[in-house]
Design a protein around this motif. Structure first.
Motif, PDB file in Angstrom:
ATOM      1  N   ALA A   1       0.833  -1.204   0.000  1.00 28.49           N
ATOM      2  CA  ALA A   1       0.000   0.000   0.000  1.00 28.49           C
ATOM      3  C   ALA A   1       0.866   1.251   0.000  1.00 28.49           C
ATOM      4  O   ALA A   1       1.843   1.342   0.748  1.00 28.49           O
ATOM      5  N   GLY A   2       0.523   2.192  -0.847  1.00 29.55           N
ATOM      6  CA  GLY A   2       1.308   3.422  -0.904  1.00 29.55           C
ATOM      7  C   GLY A   2       0.668   4.444  -1.808  1.00 29.55           C
ATOM      8  O   GLY A   2      -0.145   4.110  -2.681  1.00 29.55           O
ATOM      9  N   LEU A   3       1.031   5.679  -1.594  1.00 27.08           N
ATOM     10  CA  LEU A   3       0.589   6.766  -2.465  1.00 27.08           C
ATOM     11  C   LEU A   3       1.613   6.985  -3.567  1.00 27.08           C
ATOM     12  O   LEU A   3       2.822   6.913  -3.327  1.00 27.08           O
ATOM     13  N   VAL A   4       1.125   7.225  -4.772  1.00 28.81           N
ATOM     14  CA  VAL A   4       1.991   7.600  -5.891  1.00 28.81           C
ATOM     15  C   VAL A   4       1.535   8.956  -6.409  1.00 28.81           C
ATOM     16  O   VAL A   4       0.360   9.306  -6.295  1.00 28.81           O
ATOM     17  N   PRO A   5       2.445   9.740  -6.970  1.00 24.44           N
ATOM     18  CA  PRO A   5       2.062  11.053  -7.502  1.00 24.44           C
ATOM     19  C   PRO A   5       1.231  10.887  -8.769  1.00 24.44           C
ATOM     20  O   PRO A   5       1.732  10.454  -9.800  1.00 24.44           O
ATOM     21  N   GLU A   6      -0.045  11.219  -8.721  1.00 19.80           N
ATOM     22  CA  GLU A   6      -0.920  10.996  -9.873  1.00 19.80           C
ATOM     23  C   GLU A   6      -1.930  12.114 -10.094  1.00 19.80           C
ATOM     24  O   GLU A   6      -2.890  11.943 -10.849  1.00 19.80           O
ATOM     25  N   LYS A   7      -1.716  13.258  -9.476  1.00 19.38           N
ATOM     26  CA  LYS A   7      -2.608  14.388  -9.701  1.00 19.38           C
ATOM     27  C   LYS A   7      -2.139  15.187 -10.921  1.00 19.38           C
ATOM     28  O   LYS A   7      -1.017  15.000 -11.395  1.00 19.38           O
ATOM     29  N   PRO A   8      -2.996  16.056 -11.449  1.00 19.36           N
ATOM     30  CA  PRO A   8      -2.594  16.821 -12.644  1.00 19.36           C
ATOM     31  C   PRO A   8      -1.272  17.558 -12.506  1.00 19.36           C
ATOM     32  O   PRO A   8      -0.459  17.571 -13.433  1.00 19.36           O
ATOM     33  N   HIS A   9      -1.009  18.161 -11.331  1.00 20.30           N
ATOM     34  CA  HIS A   9       0.256  18.870 -11.176  1.00 20.30           C
ATOM     35  C   HIS A   9       1.436  17.910 -11.124  1.00 20.30           C
ATOM     36  O   HIS A   9       2.555  18.269 -11.486  1.00 20.30           O
ATOM     37  N   ASP A  10       1.164  16.646 -10.712  1.00 27.09           N
ATOM     38  CA  ASP A  10       2.233  15.640 -10.741  1.00 27.09           C
ATOM     39  C   ASP A  10       2.583  15.255 -12.178  1.00 27.09           C
ATOM     40  O   ASP A  10       3.747  15.033 -12.507  1.00 27.09           O
ATOM     41  N   GLU A  11       1.580  15.187 -13.050  1.00 29.39           N
ATOM     42  CA  GLU A  11       1.834  14.880 -14.458  1.00 29.39           C
ATOM     43  C   GLU A  11       2.658  15.992 -15.109  1.00 29.39           C
ATOM     44  O   GLU A  11       3.546  15.726 -15.917  1.00 29.39           O
ATOM     45  N   GLU A  12       2.366  17.218 -14.728  1.00 25.69           N
ATOM     46  CA  GLU A  12       3.147  18.331 -15.260  1.00 25.69           C
ATOM     47  C   GLU A  12       4.591  18.245 -14.776  1.00 25.69           C
ATOM     48  O   GLU A  12       5.531  18.499 -15.543  1.00 25.69           O
ATOM     49  N   ARG A  13       4.791  17.864 -13.530  1.00 23.47           N
ATOM     50  CA  ARG A  13       6.147  17.688 -13.008  1.00 23.47           C
ATOM     51  C   ARG A  13       6.888  16.601 -13.774  1.00 23.47           C
ATOM     52  O   ARG A  13       8.065  16.737 -14.097  1.00 23.47           O
ATOM     53  N   ARG A  14       6.189  15.488 -14.052  1.00 28.53           N
ATOM     54  CA  ARG A  14       6.814  14.397 -14.794  1.00 28.53           C
ATOM     55  C   ARG A  14       7.290  14.869 -16.165  1.00 28.53           C
ATOM     56  O   ARG A  14       8.397  14.544 -16.600  1.00 28.53           O
ATOM     57  N   LYS A  15       6.449  15.612 -16.846  1.00 27.61           N
ATOM     58  CA  LYS A  15       6.810  16.083 -18.184  1.00 27.61           C
ATOM     59  C   LYS A  15       8.030  17.005 -18.129  1.00 27.61           C
ATOM     60  O   LYS A  15       8.921  16.928 -18.978  1.00 27.61           O
ATOM     61  N   ARG A  16       8.069  17.859 -17.109  1.00 27.68           N
ATOM     62  CA  ARG A  16       9.242  18.736 -16.973  1.00 27.68           C
ATOM     63  C   ARG A  16      10.499  17.915 -16.698  1.00 27.68           C
ATOM     64  O   ARG A  16      11.566  18.176 -17.243  1.00 27.68           O
ATOM     65  N   HIS A  17      10.360  16.896 -15.851  1.00 25.28           N
ATOM     66  CA  HIS A  17      11.494  16.040 -15.510  1.00 25.28           C
ATOM     67  C   HIS A  17      11.987  15.280 -16.739  1.00 25.28           C
ATOM     68  O   HIS A  17      13.182  15.242 -17.022  1.00 25.28           O
ATOM     69  N   TYR A  18      11.061  14.651 -17.467  1.00 26.76           N
ATOM     70  CA  TYR A  18      11.450  13.885 -18.650  1.00 26.76           C
ATOM     71  C   TYR A  18      12.105  14.791 -19.697  1.00 26.76           C
ATOM     72  O   TYR A  18      13.065  14.404 -20.359  1.00 26.76           O
ATOM     73  N   GLY A  19      11.577  16.000 -19.837  1.00 25.89           N
ATOM     74  CA  GLY A  19      12.157  16.932 -20.805  1.00 25.89           C
ATOM     75  C   GLY A  19      13.577  17.306 -20.443  1.00 25.89           C
ATOM     76  O   GLY A  19      14.468  17.334 -21.311  1.00 25.89           O
ATOM     77  N   LEU A  20      13.804  17.569 -19.170  1.00 16.23           N
ATOM     78  CA  LEU A  20      15.140  17.949 -18.718  1.00 16.23           C
ATOM     79  C   LEU A  20      16.109  16.772 -18.813  1.00 16.23           C
ATOM     80  O   LEU A  20      17.299  16.949 -19.076  1.00 16.23           O
ATOM     81  N   ALA A  21      15.579  15.554 -18.627  1.00 16.65           N
ATOM     82  CA  ALA A  21      16.437  14.373 -18.622  1.00 16.65           C
ATOM     83  C   ALA A  21      16.802  13.888 -20.019  1.00 16.65           C
ATOM     84  O   ALA A  21      17.811  13.204 -20.198  1.00 16.65           O
ATOM     85  N   THR A  22      16.004  14.247 -21.028  1.00 18.82           N
ATOM     86  CA  THR A  22      16.193  13.638 -22.348  1.00 18.82           C
ATOM     87  C   THR A  22      16.426  14.627 -23.481  1.00 18.82           C
ATOM     88  O   THR A  22      16.691  14.201 -24.598  1.00 18.82           O
ATOM     89  N   ARG A  23      16.347  15.916 -23.213  1.00 19.75           N
ATOM     90  CA  ARG A  23      16.486  16.891 -24.295  1.00 19.75           C
ATOM     91  C   ARG A  23      17.620  17.869 -23.995  1.00 19.75           C
ATOM     92  O   ARG A  23      17.904  18.160 -22.826  1.00 19.75           O
ATOM     93  N   PRO A  24      18.233  18.388 -25.039  1.00 19.65           N
ATOM     94  CA  PRO A  24      19.320  19.368 -24.846  1.00 19.65           C
ATOM     95  C   PRO A  24      18.771  20.766 -24.566  1.00 19.65           C
ATOM     96  O   PRO A  24      18.879  21.680 -25.378  1.00 19.65           O
ATOM     97  N   VAL A  25      18.178  20.922 -23.393  1.00 17.41           N
ATOM     98  CA  VAL A  25      17.615  22.209 -23.000  1.00 17.41           C
ATOM     99  C   VAL A  25      18.516  22.841 -21.952  1.00 17.41           C
ATOM    100  O   VAL A  25      19.298  22.148 -21.283  1.00 17.41           O
ATOM    101  N   PRO A  26      18.460  24.158 -21.772  1.00 15.91           N
ATOM    102  CA  PRO A  26      19.292  24.800 -20.754  1.00 15.91           C
ATOM    103  C   PRO A  26      19.015  24.225 -19.366  1.00 15.91           C
ATOM    104  O   PRO A  26      17.875  23.912 -19.020  1.00 15.91           O
ATOM    105  N   ARG A  27      20.064  24.047 -18.582  1.00 12.42           N
ATOM    106  CA  ARG A  27      19.914  23.531 -17.219  1.00 12.42           C
ATOM    107  C   ARG A  27      19.119  24.515 -16.375  1.00 12.42           C
ATOM    108  O   ARG A  27      19.318  25.733 -16.458  1.00 12.42           O
ATOM    109  N   GLN A  28      18.234  23.983 -15.572  1.00 10.55           N
ATOM    110  CA  GLN A  28      17.367  24.822 -14.749  1.00 10.55           C
ATOM    111  C   GLN A  28      16.784  23.991 -13.626  1.00 10.55           C
ATOM    112  O   GLN A  28      16.784  22.758 -13.685  1.00 10.55           O
TER     113      GLN A  28
END
Length: 279
Positions: free
Chosen positions: A90-117
């Motif tokens: 049993a556990g909570l996972v991040p699954e709210k709309p703002h969590d999805e937005e965080r995931r997209k930002r994380h994946y973008g920073l991890a996989t694309r040549p974007v400025p570090r931030q």
């Protein structure tokens, strides 16, 4: 029938990974207790287990409430006699709309040549959001483990399997610092308690899943664009999610007489965190 007649308790078993582990235990002959905060959602899982010919008890439990946990184990004592195996799923996972937005930002920073931030997450996190994850993911594991050990140490036999996450052993948290912290705590707890109780023939180990092929995760992937999906799979060398049955097979080993692991942290992430396969 590696678990024949063993009483196995699986928390958070109404769906996903918990359901998969419970079904795997049933196929190996266990008498399975499935519990969840949503007791009504356990009915289909109970029916599936009974169709396999296994005994099943479905119980309500809020693992973040120690009184609820103690009441559940007391009912198990009454109906089944004891507890041999506990899976703290049993556990909570991040699954709210703002969590999805965080995931997209994380994946973008991890996989694309974007400025570090900075991803700008921790500075905006509320006390309530932090505590909510800690109460279920950490307090819940402690309350259930404590109650199980009362039974297991007395009978000089037990198996406890804690479900953490690769988020607890790497920055691949997609990206939720409160979730990572809680799952990292589960890992540290596993090691300490595993060392403590192995002399009583109680083996405590931990599985760190990567992505699990659950309906919720599949719905998340389906709403991604093709480019976003490709970005996600770049982070998983095996190129797919882990199936609940695959995790269930691993849990069966850790719950069996054949297990020789103590305080081990098993990384099952499809290669997402290769450098920490066993930590």
């Amino acid at each position: 029938m590696k678990l024949k007649d063993k009483v196995a308790v699986v928390t958070g078993a109404a769906g996903g990974l918990g359901r998969g582990i419970a079904l795997s235990f049933a196929r190996e002959g266990a008498r399975v207790v499935v519990c969840d905060i949503n007791e009504a959602a356990l009915a289909p899982v109970k029916a599936e287990i009974q169709e396999l010919g296994a005994e099943c008890l479905a119980l309500h439990c809020d693992v973040s409430d120690s009184e609820s946990v103690n009441a559940m184990f007391a009912r198990i004592d009454t109906h089944l006699g004891t507890t041999h195996i506990l899976v703290n799923n049993a556990g909570l996972v991040p699954e709210k709309p703002h969590d999805e937005e965080r995931r997209k930002r994380h994946y973008g920073l991890a996989t694309r040549p974007v400025p570090r931030q900075s991803l700008g997450i921790t500075k905006e996190m509320s006390d309530a959001e932090w505590r909510r994850f800690w109460s279920v993911n950490v307090d819940g594991v402690f309350y259930c483990t404590r109650a199980a050990l009362v039974r297991m140490e007395a009978q000089s036999y037990g198996r406890i399997i804690n479900i953490s996450s690769v988020a607890g052993i790497s920055a691949a948290s997609a990206h939720s610092p409160h979730y990572s912290a809680s799952k990292g705590a589960v890992i540290a707890f596993t090691r300490a308690v595993g060392y403590e109780v192995c002399g009583a023939n109680v083996l405590v180990n931990c599985i760190c899943p990567g992505g699990v092929q659950t309906p919720a995760f599949e719905r998340y992937i389906d709403q991604l664009t093709p480019e976003e999906q490709n970005t996600l799979w770049q982070l998983v060398p095996l190129g797919r999610l882990g199936k609940p049955g695959e995790y269930g097979a691993l849990a069966v080993y850790l719950a069996s007489e054949e297990c020789y692991l103590v305080g081990s942290i098993v990384n099952a992430s499809g290669g997402a965190v290769v450098q920490s396969s066993y930590v």
